[in-house]
Design an enzyme around this catalytic site. Structure first.
Site, PDB file in Angstrom:
ATOM      1  N   LYS A  43      35.355  63.900  24.357  1.00 52.09           N
ATOM      2  CA  LYS A  43      33.949  64.306  24.226  1.00 52.09           C
ATOM      3  C   LYS A  43      33.455  64.937  25.520  1.00 52.09           C
ATOM      4  CE  LYS A  43      32.964  60.781  20.751  1.00 52.09           C
ATOM      5  NZ  LYS A  43      32.580  59.375  20.544  1.00 52.09           N
TER       6      LYS A  43
ATOM      7  N   PHE B  30      39.067  62.106   3.417  1.00 52.74           N
ATOM      8  CA  PHE B  30      38.107  61.326   2.642  1.00 52.74           C
ATOM      9  C   PHE B  30      38.184  59.866   3.063  1.00 52.74           C
ATOM     10  CE2 PHE B  30      36.025  60.051  -1.479  1.00 52.74           C
ATOM     11  CZ  PHE B  30      34.889  60.819  -1.284  1.00 52.74           C
TER      12      PHE B  30
ATOM     13  N   ILE C 269      23.775  62.030  17.874  1.00 60.78           N
ATOM     14  CA  ILE C 269      22.951  62.622  18.937  1.00 60.78           C
ATOM     15  C   ILE C 269      23.326  64.097  19.116  1.00 60.78           C
ATOM     16  CG2 ILE C 269      22.153  62.382  21.309  1.00 60.78           C
ATOM     17  CD1 ILE C 269      23.325  59.629  21.416  1.00 60.78           C
TER      18      ILE C 269
ATOM     19  N   GLY D  17      28.352  61.199  17.823  1.00 59.24           N
ATOM     20  CA  GLY D  17      27.883  60.979  16.462  1.00 59.24           C
ATOM     21  C   GLY D  17      26.587  61.697  16.177  1.00 59.24           C
TER      22      GLY D  17
ATOM     23  N   GLY E  87      34.153  49.507  11.113  1.00 63.33           N
ATOM     24  CA  GLY E  87      34.400  50.948  10.960  1.00 63.33           C
ATOM     25  C   GLY E  87      34.004  51.761  12.174  1.00 63.33           C
TER      26      GLY E  87
ATOM     27  N   VAL F  75      34.426  58.698   7.335  1.00 62.94           N
ATOM     28  CA  VAL F  75      33.458  59.778   7.557  1.00 62.94           C
ATOM     29  C   VAL F  75      33.360  60.694   6.340  1.00 62.94           C
ATOM     30  CG1 VAL F  75      32.891  61.775   8.990  1.00 62.94           C
ATOM     31  CG2 VAL F  75      33.736  59.689  10.054  1.00 62.94           C
TER      32      VAL F  75
ATOM     33  N   GLU G  35      38.381  53.880  15.886  1.00 60.59           N
ATOM     34  CA  GLU G  35      39.351  54.789  15.299  1.00 60.59           C
ATOM     35  C   GLU G  35      40.532  53.976  14.790  1.00 60.59           C
ATOM     36  OE1 GLU G  35      39.036  58.245  15.338  1.00 60.59           O
ATOM     37  OE2 GLU G  35      37.108  58.144  16.353  1.00 60.59           O
TER      38      GLU G  35
ATOM     39  N   ASP H 105      38.799  58.797  23.755  1.00 60.55           N
ATOM     40  CA  ASP H 105      37.724  59.329  22.917  1.00 60.55           C
ATOM     41  C   ASP H 105      36.588  59.860  23.800  1.00 60.55           C
ATOM     42  OD1 ASP H 105      36.417  59.429  20.113  1.00 60.55           O
ATOM     43  OD2 ASP H 105      34.951  58.351  21.340  1.00 60.55           O
TER      44      ASP H 105
END
Lengths: 404, 404
Positions: free
Chosen positions: A200, A13, A131, A129, A182, A16, A185, A196
């Site tokens: 991906k 929580f 896309i 994100g 934000g 995101v 990371e 990152d």
């Protein structure tokens, strides 16, 4: 379509997770309901107000519940994420996850778990994100005709480069801003060292070409050692420095892939992808180039992507990993030549790197650089030496000139 | 996935049909095979070499065959297309079609036929050539959060505007070039009067908002009356004139839609969509804006999109038209005010058009213009008068300023 609500157990929580909570409230047609939220510390103060009793710190209250249809996992820790996701899949519970590090490391096993327990793991939110890259690669871009996927996959490093490059800010100011907004990371090395983007790219490659390559076998170089002299050099040449991930067929049934800074000219699509945006170019034999562009970081864009995965589960969607079953899957090679720019100061770069040809060389008290041709495999073999603080590398390849 | 070939009956062997034939040959993993091709004239000379016996001029040899799994329909005639597609669906045969005019006119019936005969009609290729707009709207962009879809949907009119605008060519030269390159439909009014964009917009709206609006009820204005003075005016204001289709929520549970030329500023995504390219901006509440960009016209891009639909059928994909079942679908309204530019010469535009407010007015011997606020419904009511040869209209609305 039945109109019963899909009952969600949410793990995490943070930025995101709170975004998902808000987005689901805005989307009544999603018919989604968060039943329970598992967090590390129930008593931590939170900016989003949630009903009492929704929070738990006991994972089993979700994993063993009989009123949960779907688990959504957006925690920050790859190890814990792996334990939760694999347990859920073993129990036949479908999962939506945004943890690219975990997925990139464990994808072969996670695919096998989905098959064996006849359930689904969706993770479109994990790459770029908002896309919809994964689903389009899986469903729309046919393997035979797909030649290359190349793009800016990390919002926060791109934000930092934009601030440094276009706004003259210092690297550390820009990084602090990215974190405050934000985008970054919690561990910023993840973003700025290219991991990152790497994770991906690993996931994208599974859905683009049907081949899994371990993150450890892929050359990855980030932006943390970028220096004023690199920016000056790029400006003089009228290019921008972008952190680019790419996977491309290179002929003879092979493909290559890597993550590194690149000098990008203004006639390329990704040149104008600035700030926290992501942009992906998909190149095919018949459709030429397609460009997808959107917000790649931030709470709500990621959350709305998670919501798309949640809604896809209402219709029992799962990735079929079709291309992994093709007979003529291409093979990964690092035996290709790149033309790279290496800026250095005291490290004896020319002794370390076996260039097959040197095209340009500049030496000064302040900063030196060399532009030369080198095998990707040689760069991989020299990763420890290239991590020296006074070195910065960027791809200047005309090798891929025709490809983007 | 079974590896039996999907056996295709192809209707039409023009630019797109021949492209499909070529693309399927390049994509062995598609496991697709063209079994029969129905054309009007078997003996017409063709540039693509095909095996003897593949051609037929008898539609029943496909419609009544028992060795055809899928019909692919890419003929140029909307009436014939409707007869073939509806017959096939009635016989339970799935169809992939690229005929946007036919689909836009008959979509409600075609949806009902799919439901009643438990079969599928796919038509991603019908909107934006190689950009997967329909499937993304259907599967990825959730209705509640989607606010607007806006874009350049017609490759040939965009090509013409690019030639005229950026290269100083005459309108007729540019049109002839577009036709020679195979971008323009055989009837060019289709492209340049905005109908092609209109039909695509009708289809997009069904998948974006779950609402079908008849093409006849939508304001559509093309580029055929564009004049040097319009181009000069746009250049002075540093905008480009683009033929733009858009559907947007406008509050109070309503949405509006129209196709018309627009003055586009350089800070907009669609400003840089040039030549035969298409570009679509999808705006949502959480993900802000997504931009998809690719080749919207031409034989191979369209054919590769058809191939994606063919492959989707291997996995029994069909559109679910989910959003049509939502309870709170928005209503179509034309009761919105647009700020438009109207250039004219002798037609008494100010007598014809009931502007609520006039912002700018210019009168000269050569050419006059007015910029004013007017209801979209008033524009629709005056379509015959606006068809006068000396009139050109462009949207300059700040109404949508924040929306793109």
């Amino acid at each position: 379509m039945d109109n019963n609500k899909i009952r969600i157990g949410l793990f995490g929580f943070g930025v995101v997770g709170q975004g998902i909570y808000q987005v689901i409230k805005k989307a009544p047609n999603a018919h989604a309901e968060i039943r329970r939220i598992c967090v590390r510390d129930i008593n931590k103060p939170r900016s989003v107000e949630i009903p009492a009793g929704l929070l738990t710190d006991n994972a089993d209250e979700i994993l063993h519940a009989d009123d949960i249809d779907l688990i959504v996992e957006v925690i920050d820790n790859a190890e814990a994420s792996y334990r939760i996701v694999s347990s859920a899949l073993r129990r036949g519970i479908p999962v939506v996850s945004g943890n690219k590090a975990m997925i990139a490391r464990h994808l072969p096993e996670l695919i096998e778990l989905q098959r064996r327990h006849d359930t689904a793991l969706l993770y479109d939110a994990s790459s770029c994100g908002s896309i919809p890259v994964i689903r389009n690669l899986e469903e729309y871009y046919d393997n035979d005709l797909l030649l290359e996927v190349k793009g800016i996959l990390n919002g926060s490093s791109n934000y930092i480069l934009s601030r440094v490059f276009d706004h003259g800010e210092s690297y550390s100011d820009a990084l602090a801003k990215a974190q405050a907004l934000g985008f970054a990371e919690s561990d910023p090395t993840f973003d700025i060292e290219g991991f990152d983007s790497l994770f991906k790219l690993v996931i994208i490659t599974v859905h683009a070409l049907g081949v899994y390559v371990s993150p450890d076998d892929i050359f990855t170089y980030g932006i943390s050692s970028i220096h004023d002299s690199d920016i000056r050099y790029a400006r003089e040449k009228r290019v921008k420095i972008k952190l680019v991930a790419q996977v491309a067929k290179v002929g003879n049934g092979c493909f290559t892939m890597f993550v590194m800074p690149e000098f990008v000219r203004s006639n390329k699509y990704i040149y104008s992808v600035d700030d926290e945006y992501n942009g992906v170019v998909v190149r095919g034999e018949c459709y030429d180039r397609q460009f997808m562009f959107g917000k790649g970081a931030g709470s709500l864009p990621t959350a709305s992507s998670i919501l798309s995965d949640i809604m896809a589960r209402r219709h029992d969607y799962r990735y079929e990993y079709k291309k992994m079953h093709y007979l003529d899957r291409p093979s990964y090679t690092t035996d290709i030549t790149l033309r790279i720019y290496v800026r250095y100061r005291t490290t004896p770069v020319l002794d370390i790197l076996p260039f097959s040809k040197i095209h340009e060389q500049y030496i000064s008290d302040d900063s030196c650089y060399v532009i030369g041709d080198i095998l990707l495999s040689e760069l991989i073999a020299r990763r420890p030496q290239l991590a020296a603080n006074d070195i910065f590398i960027a791809n200047t390849s005309t090798f891929f000139e025709h490809l983007d």
